[in-house]
Motif scaffolding. Structure first.
Motif, PDB file in Angstrom:
ATOM      1  N   GLY A 221      84.890 104.990 115.640  1.00  0.00           N
ATOM      2  CA  GLY A 221      83.741 105.825 115.977  1.00  0.00           C
ATOM      3  C   GLY A 221      83.182 106.612 114.810  1.00  0.00           C
ATOM      4  N   ASP A 222      84.027 106.896 113.791  1.00  0.00           N
ATOM      5  CA  ASP A 222      83.555 107.684 112.654  1.00  0.00           C
ATOM      6  C   ASP A 222      82.604 106.894 111.760  1.00  0.00           C
ATOM      7  OD1 ASP A 222      85.534 105.947 111.859  1.00  0.00           O
ATOM      8  OD2 ASP A 222      86.437 107.317 110.402  1.00  0.00           O
ATOM      9  N   LYS A 223      82.454 105.588 111.998  1.00  0.00           N
ATOM     10  CA  LYS A 223      81.578 104.761 111.164  1.00  0.00           C
ATOM     11  C   LYS A 223      80.281 104.396 111.861  1.00  0.00           C
ATOM     12  CE  LYS A 223      85.838 103.147 109.218  1.00  0.00           C
ATOM     13  NZ  LYS A 223      86.929 102.191 109.392  1.00  0.00           N
ATOM     14  N   TRP A 224      80.106 104.856 113.101  1.00  0.00           N
ATOM     15  CA  TRP A 224      78.893 104.512 113.839  1.00  0.00           C
ATOM     16  C   TRP A 224      77.635 105.006 113.141  1.00  0.00           C
ATOM     17  CZ3 TRP A 224      80.316 105.658 119.681  1.00  0.00           C
ATOM     18  CH2 TRP A 224      81.303 104.744 120.077  1.00  0.00           C
ATOM     19  N   GLU A 225      77.756 106.138 112.429  1.00  0.00           N
ATOM     20  CA  GLU A 225      76.563 106.706 111.795  1.00  0.00           C
ATOM     21  C   GLU A 225      75.978 105.781 110.732  1.00  0.00           C
ATOM     22  OE1 GLU A 225      77.277 109.874 108.811  1.00  0.00           O
ATOM     23  OE2 GLU A 225      79.376 109.760 109.469  1.00  0.00           O
ATOM     24  N   THR A 389      86.658 102.262 104.549  1.00  0.00           N
ATOM     25  CA  THR A 389      86.796 103.698 104.763  1.00  0.00           C
ATOM     26  C   THR A 389      85.416 104.338 104.766  1.00  0.00           C
ATOM     27  OG1 THR A 389      86.959 104.196 102.403  1.00  0.00           O
ATOM     28  CG2 THR A 389      89.021 103.692 103.569  1.00  0.00           C
ATOM     29  N   VAL A 390      85.318 105.506 105.360  1.00  0.00           N
ATOM     30  CA  VAL A 390      84.051 106.238 105.368  1.00  0.00           C
ATOM     31  C   VAL A 390      83.622 106.549 103.935  1.00  0.00           C
ATOM     32  CG1 VAL A 390      82.940 108.400 106.045  1.00  0.00           C
ATOM     33  CG2 VAL A 390      84.429 107.201 107.672  1.00  0.00           C
ATOM     34  N   GLU A 391      84.586 106.894 103.099  1.00  0.00           N
ATOM     35  CA  GLU A 391      84.279 107.230 101.709  1.00  0.00           C
ATOM     36  C   GLU A 391      83.694 106.030 100.968  1.00  0.00           C
ATOM     37  OE1 GLU A 391      87.168 107.790 103.214  1.00  0.00           O
ATOM     38  OE2 GLU A 391      86.992 109.974 103.475  1.00  0.00           O
ATOM     39  N   ALA A 392      84.263 104.837 101.220  1.00  0.00           N
ATOM     40  CA  ALA A 392      83.767 103.637 100.547  1.00  0.00           C
ATOM     41  C   ALA A 392      82.329 103.333 100.958  1.00  0.00           C
ATOM     42  CB  ALA A 392      84.671 102.446 100.869  1.00  0.00           C
TER      43      ALA A 392
END
Length: 453
Positions: A221-225, A389-392
């Motif tokens: 879910g943290d990557k939906w944006e 990852t979100v950072e990547a």
């Protein structure tokens, strides 16, 4: 009307495959067939995808990959057409249980329009077909109070086909609550009905990936944006507007008629409305839930009586039209869908000549196609965000926009080649500031190489 709608799907399916995510689904299917990954032991599609992921779409991935291996891309396009016809036929049959042919056909057309934005050659089309099946089954259970036990193994199939399977469980739970609130069944006798969604959860947990599947949606879910599909829908666009029209029609007609509402129907309407409002990707799910609700509503307005039963001639005509459409599509796709669409096909030779394992700074939309067409290249990014990852992802977005530190990002990737949109800030920065050399261009994309190469 219905036959015309089925024939119209031929135009949607008889085109080159161009959905960016279709490609990595095909690649995953290839890796599953070859044994390089398994349903319990997955691996990265590139060295830049470092996050573990749970297989959620393996049945359609295996089927699509097998067809592609046997018939090429026309096989995938044909499978997409079969999915479109399956959606229309299922939608009509579900609506037909609630309404006579005319309102059922009207609602099927409007529902198809509302879902069309998400009907693509990807596993999610399975979700929209099965969503119709589940809504129709629970509407029947609300009438006769009998559990549909077959929904449990069907959930296993759904959970092995696409990550939206949880909506089937949610519909079951809401339906049981609605039946209780409608006082159709005493709470002490509701256990058998509630066993269906409860055991459906168990069915999802015993799919080959195991219980981790139950948490897969939360974990990503943290990557939906970063995924355009999960952005709020634009109601100036045709498909979200059609779905919202369905919501409005049901709500307004219910309000004007002033009859006592069923809690079961109201809860389904609320769920459908939430889906339509939530994101572009869930609009189609809302449209699917609304199809039988709007059908029964129009039936009350037009006829104010229960619908006539399906007659053999009706179903025979429906299956005949479907079979004819599918057969016609099999004749069309070898001519219309043999080559990938919206990708730089003219650069295939140059890409194939790059050293095996080369890191490639690629455009996001091309990542899946590169995995499928040029699997020996090490792509920096693709649409399968589960593996990053979100950072990547944030670092990639900043670099493509030539944001602060973009040159450091290029050095960190070790890439000596890039395949980017011709007008992208990063392509401009590489050529103008770092003297990268253009190798070729096609379809608005440019292939660049480091000046030392």
């Amino acid at each position: 009307m219905l036959v015309a709608l089925i024939v119209g799907t031929l135009r949607m399916a008889a085109k080159p495959i161009s959905d960016p995510d279709s490609w990595w689904h095909l690649r995953v299917g290839e890796l599953l067939w070859s044994g390089e990954i398994t349903l319990r032991r997955t691996g990265p599609l590139s060295s830049f995808a470092t996050e573990p992921w749970t297989p959620r779409d393996w049945i359609p991935q295996l089927v699509a990959s097998a067809l592609e291996r046997s018939f090429g891309l026309p096989g995938v396009a044909w499978l997409f057409g079969v999915g479109l016809v399956a959606f229309i036929v299922t939608a009509y049959l579900v609506a037909r249980r609630q309404a006579d042919p005319l309102p059922a056909a009207l609602v099927t057309g409007l529902g198809f329009l509302g879902a069309a934005g998400s009907l693509s050659p990807r596993p999610q089309i399975v979700s929209f077909v099965l969503l119709l099946v589940f809504v129709g089954a629970w509407l029947q259970s609300a009438q006769d109070l009998r559990p549909r036990w077959w929904l449990i193994p069907m959930t296993w199939v759904w959970a092995s086909s696409h990550g939206m399977w949880y909506l089937g469980v949610a519909i079951g739970i809401l339906s049981v609550i609605g039946i209780v609130l409608d006082r159709r069944l005493a709470i002490r006798r509701v256990g058998r009905l509630f066993l269906v969604p409860a055991l459906s959860l168990v069915a999802a947990a015993v799919t080959p990936p195991g219980p981790t599947l139950l948490l897969a949606v939360v974990q990503t879910g943290d990557k939906w944006e970063f995924v355009t599909e999960w952005a709020p829908p634009n109601f100036l666009s045709l498909t979200p507007a059609a779905s919202m029209l369905m919501v409005a029609l049901v709500a307004l007609i219910w309000a004007r008629r002033g009859t006592r509402l069923s809690w079961h129907h109201l809860l389904l309407l609320l769920l459908a409305t939430a889906m339509v409002l939530m994101s572009g990707r869930t609009v189609a799910a809302g449209a699917a839930i609304l199809i039988p609700l709007l059908a029964m509503t129009l039936q009350q307005v037009l006829y104010d009586r229960p619908p006539h039963r399906l007659v053999p001639q009706e179903t025979q005509s429906l299956w005949a039209a479907s079979a004819l459409a599918v057969a016609t599509l099999a004749l069309l796709v070898p001519r219309t869908s043999a080559v990938a669409g919206s990708v730089p096909n003219d650069l295939n030779n140059e890409l194939a000549s790059l050293p095996q394992g080369s890191a490639l700074l690629n455009d996001y939309a091309l990542g899946g196609w590169l995995h499928w067409r040029h699997p020996d290249l090490d792509t920096v990014i693709d649409g399968f965000t589960d593996g990053y990852t979100v950072e990547a992802i944030e670092e990639y977005i900043s670099a493509v926009g030539a944001g602060p530190g973009w040159d450091e990002y290029v050095d960190e990737t070790g890439a000596r080649y890039a395949l980017l949109q011709e007008e992208s800030p990063l392509a401009y920065a590489l050529t103008q500031q770092l003297s990268w050399v253009e190798v070729g261009e096609d379809e608005g994309y440019v292939l660049l190489r480091h000046p030392s190469r």
